[in-house]
Design a protein around this motif. Sequence first.
Motif, PDB file in Angstrom:
ATOM      1  N   ASN A 184      -0.086   1.592  -5.907  1.00 56.43           N
ATOM      2  CA  ASN A 184      -0.954   2.591  -5.787  1.00 56.43           C
ATOM      3  C   ASN A 184      -1.028   3.970  -4.716  1.00 56.43           C
ATOM      4  O   ASN A 184      -0.922   3.461  -3.534  1.00 56.43           O
ATOM      5  N   GLU A 185      -0.843   4.547  -5.184  1.00 52.36           N
ATOM      6  CA  GLU A 185      -0.234   5.906  -3.693  1.00 52.36           C
ATOM      7  C   GLU A 185      -1.399   6.261  -2.577  1.00 52.36           C
ATOM      8  O   GLU A 185      -1.363   6.040  -1.788  1.00 52.36           O
ATOM      9  N   GLU A 186      -2.454   5.696  -3.150  1.00 50.78           N
ATOM     10  CA  GLU A 186      -4.131   5.620  -2.827  1.00 50.78           C
ATOM     11  C   GLU A 186      -4.606   4.424  -1.081  1.00 50.78           C
ATOM     12  O   GLU A 186      -4.922   4.368  -0.770  1.00 50.78           O
ATOM     13  N   ASN A 187      -3.600   3.653  -1.528  1.00 55.13           N
ATOM     14  CA  ASN A 187      -3.223   2.267  -1.226  1.00 55.13           C
ATOM     15  C   ASN A 187      -1.930   1.967  -0.751  1.00 55.13           C
ATOM     16  O   ASN A 187      -1.205   0.923  -0.058  1.00 55.13           O
ATOM     17  N   LYS A 188      -1.212   3.186  -0.259  1.00 57.21           N
ATOM     18  CA  LYS A 188       0.289   2.704   0.188  1.00 57.21           C
ATOM     19  C   LYS A 188      -0.053   2.149   1.838  1.00 57.21           C
ATOM     20  O   LYS A 188       1.077   1.625   2.069  1.00 57.21           O
ATOM     21  N   CYS A 189      -1.105   2.181   2.382  1.00 53.78           N
ATOM     22  CA  CYS A 189      -1.075   1.674   3.743  1.00 53.78           C
ATOM     23  C   CYS A 189      -0.597   0.397   3.795  1.00 53.78           C
ATOM     24  O   CYS A 189      -0.715  -0.244   4.548  1.00 53.78           O
ATOM     25  N   LEU A 190      -1.011  -0.092   2.538  1.00 54.09           N
ATOM     26  CA  LEU A 190      -1.121  -1.107   2.378  1.00 54.09           C
ATOM     27  C   LEU A 190       0.075  -2.028   1.991  1.00 54.09           C
ATOM     28  O   LEU A 190       0.368  -3.089   1.521  1.00 54.09           O
ATOM     29  N   GLY A 191       1.384  -1.243   2.210  1.00 50.73           N
ATOM     30  CA  GLY A 191       2.549  -1.593   1.968  1.00 50.73           C
ATOM     31  C   GLY A 191       3.890  -2.265   2.769  1.00 50.73           C
ATOM     32  O   GLY A 191       3.276  -1.807   4.121  1.00 50.73           O
ATOM     33  N   ILE A 192       5.182  -1.117   2.679  1.00 50.24           N
ATOM     34  CA  ILE A 192       6.296  -1.137   3.713  1.00 50.24           C
ATOM     35  C   ILE A 192       6.478   0.603   3.762  1.00 50.24           C
ATOM     36  O   ILE A 192       6.694   1.055   2.642  1.00 50.24           O
TER      37      ILE A 192
END
Length: 260
Positions: A184-192
């Motif tokens: 989800n957008e709130e956790n985009k820092c956990l993606g790439i």
Amino acid sequence: MSKVAVIVNSCDAFNDCWEPFIHSMTKFWGDCKWPVYLISNFKEIECPQGFSFLKVGEDRKFASNLKYAIERVDAEYIIYLQEDYFLNQKVNQEALGKHIEYCIHNDIDYMRLGMPFIKGESVSGIYTKNKLADKYALCLQAAIWKRKTLHSLLFDGWSGWDFEYKIQQYAIREGMKINILGINEENKCLGINYVTGTAVRKGKWTVSGYEFLKNEGFEEVTGNREKEGFFFFHLQEVQGIFRIPCLVLVRIMKKMKWNF
């Protein structure tokens, strides 16, 4: 943990992106614990340890090339990227490992690692569960794929655009059960995370891709392609209620060959 590989989809026509992409990987994901395979036709460049080129020979379009490549990679899960996804934020290797584990334990076929952020049922406070019918539920942005699932969706001769526009309707028609999650957008820092709009669009450098090249010392590459106009670039990135009229303007600009 199941075997994992990072697949960077490319071809020789995009070889000007290879060095900047590898640079972005080593700068922002230098602790990647999985092998990185960069798909090409015949060419390759020197690259650091952990990277290797996977040559597929004559270009037979997106789906055929990728299918040939993943058949030769020893992995059950694939992290899918493309050569113009110039990373611009630190990748959280620990978080990615947990995403892979979640996919394994919950039989997830596809997990989007960033845009597009699609509304849906919240899962574990990090993910959003999507239905196959949701627009862009399956797309070619950064994602974790179960290798077997991705392989089953690659049809010889399809372009990347064919995949983007046709794959969901095909899967729905065939009654396929595909478990889909997205960060989800709130956790985009956990993606790439990578440059906005990717670095190349319709053969041109995007504004964000061009700026990345200049800022990271690859100015000599900028002359290889035309650059998208500033206004043209930003129209394509508008979200919300103004997105549709902006895309109409983009279509008009393309038809008139305006690039400002």
